[in-house]
Design an enzyme around this catalytic site. Structure first.
Site, PDB file in Angstrom:
ATOM      1  N   SER A   1      -7.064  -4.874  -1.319  1.00  0.00           N
ATOM      2  CA  SER A   1      -6.044  -4.707  -2.353  1.00  0.00           C
ATOM      3  C   SER A   1      -6.250  -5.761  -3.420  1.00  0.00           C
ATOM      4  O   SER A   1      -6.774  -6.851  -3.152  1.00  0.00           O
ATOM      5  CB  SER A   1      -4.642  -4.858  -1.752  1.00  0.00           C
ATOM      6  OG  SER A   1      -3.658  -4.968  -2.766  1.00  0.00           O
TER       7      SER A   1
ATOM      8  N   TYR B   1       0.994  -9.321   3.405  1.00  0.00           N
ATOM      9  CA  TYR B   1       0.101  -8.240   2.997  1.00  0.00           C
ATOM     10  C   TYR B   1      -1.071  -8.798   2.183  1.00  0.00           C
ATOM     11  O   TYR B   1      -2.235  -8.497   2.457  1.00  0.00           O
ATOM     12  CB  TYR B   1       0.874  -7.207   2.177  1.00  0.00           C
ATOM     13  CG  TYR B   1       0.041  -6.025   1.737  1.00  0.00           C
ATOM     14  CD1 TYR B   1      -0.257  -5.007   2.625  1.00  0.00           C
ATOM     15  CD2 TYR B   1      -0.444  -5.927   0.433  1.00  0.00           C
ATOM     16  CE1 TYR B   1      -1.028  -3.908   2.242  1.00  0.00           C
ATOM     17  CE2 TYR B   1      -1.208  -4.845   0.033  1.00  0.00           C
ATOM     18  CZ  TYR B   1      -1.493  -3.840   0.941  1.00  0.00           C
ATOM     19  OH  TYR B   1      -2.259  -2.772   0.544  1.00  0.00           O
TER      20      TYR B   1
END
Length: 261
Positions: free
Chosen positions: A161, A174
């Site tokens: 990401s 995350y």
């Protein structure tokens, strides 16, 4: 969990077997689009997901559209036994592995001050630990494929990401898991390049999928990346020679910021 019984429909009479790929989290979204593009290239597949019904629906669509062999495995990657089963199922069906796509993952919003240890553990377990185990268990098959096709080698592609490159407030665990995944890919290439195996992380901003649909009040869905954008890059990476090592690809949404999730 046991693999879903599926007939072998590859029908491949060539002396050299078709390329094969294992794609996790492939019943929908980015994972399904990646599997679809690879099937369109004639690649034989093992695909996994947690939900049986969605997985079998994806298999039916892929077989109907492309006629390639698609082997489904229902698996929860938070479970070590399921991680091992995914790899074992692919080996039992194909023997070698040309492309491992680590797409499955979970998200959890929360600041460093507020995120519970329970959610932290889940995110790190699924987004990093299970990915490490999948790579570790699949390495013998990746090396075997690379030895069979030394010019192209074998490759791991991990869906990271943009938050693993440029931190975003509220995505503490995350972002940390994705930054670690990027580092894992770099280390794998350093250690395995001599065996013809390399790894690439793809680090996109927000992609329009079911997972991001709930963000429609904060992020314009029309401005998000498309799953097809990510899938095209995976296919392109699969076409590179073993000489080409790509550590990380960052895909930002269009806009004034250099790093825009």
């Amino acid at each position: 969990m046991a693999p879903v019984t599926a007939p072998d429909i590859s029908g491949n009479a060539d002396s050299q077997p078709r390329r094969s790929a294992l794609v996790t989290g492939a019943s929908r979204g980015i994972g399904y689009e990646i599997a679809r593009r690879l099937a369109g290239q004639g690649c034989e597949l093992t695909i996994s997901a947690r939900r049986r019904d969605g997985l079998l629906e994806a298999v039916d669509k892929l077989r109907s559209e492309f006629g390639v062999n698609v082997h489904p495995v229902v698996a929860n990657l938070a479970n070590d036994a399921d991680v091992a089963e995914v790899v074992n199922a692919h080996e039992g069906r194909y023997g070698a592995l040309d492309l491992l796509v680590l797409n499955a993952g979970v998200g959890a919003a929360g600041t460093v001050a507020e995120l519970s240890v329970k959610h932290y553990d889940l995110v790190l377990n699924v987004n990093l630990r299970s990915q490490f185990l999948l790579v570790q268990k699949a390495l013998p098959m990746l090396r075997k494929a690379a030895a069979t096709r030394p010019s192209s080698g074998a490759r791991v592609v991990a869906l990271a990401s943009i938050t693993g490159v440029a931190a975003e407030a509220g995505l503490s665990a995350y972002g940390a898991s994705k930054a670690a995944l990027i580092s894992l890919c770099e280390t794998l290439s350093l250690e395995e390049a001599a065996n013809g195996v390399s790894a690439t992380a793809i680090s996109p901003g927000f992609v329009a999928t079911d997972m991001t649909a709930q963000m429609d009040k904060t992020v314009d869905v029309d401005s998000m990346l498309r799953a097809s954008d990510v899938a095209e890059l995976v296919v392109a990476l699969s076409h590179l020679s073993a000489k080409a090592v790509v550590p990380n690809i960052v895909i930002s949404r269009a806009g004034p910021a250099i790093w825009r999730a």
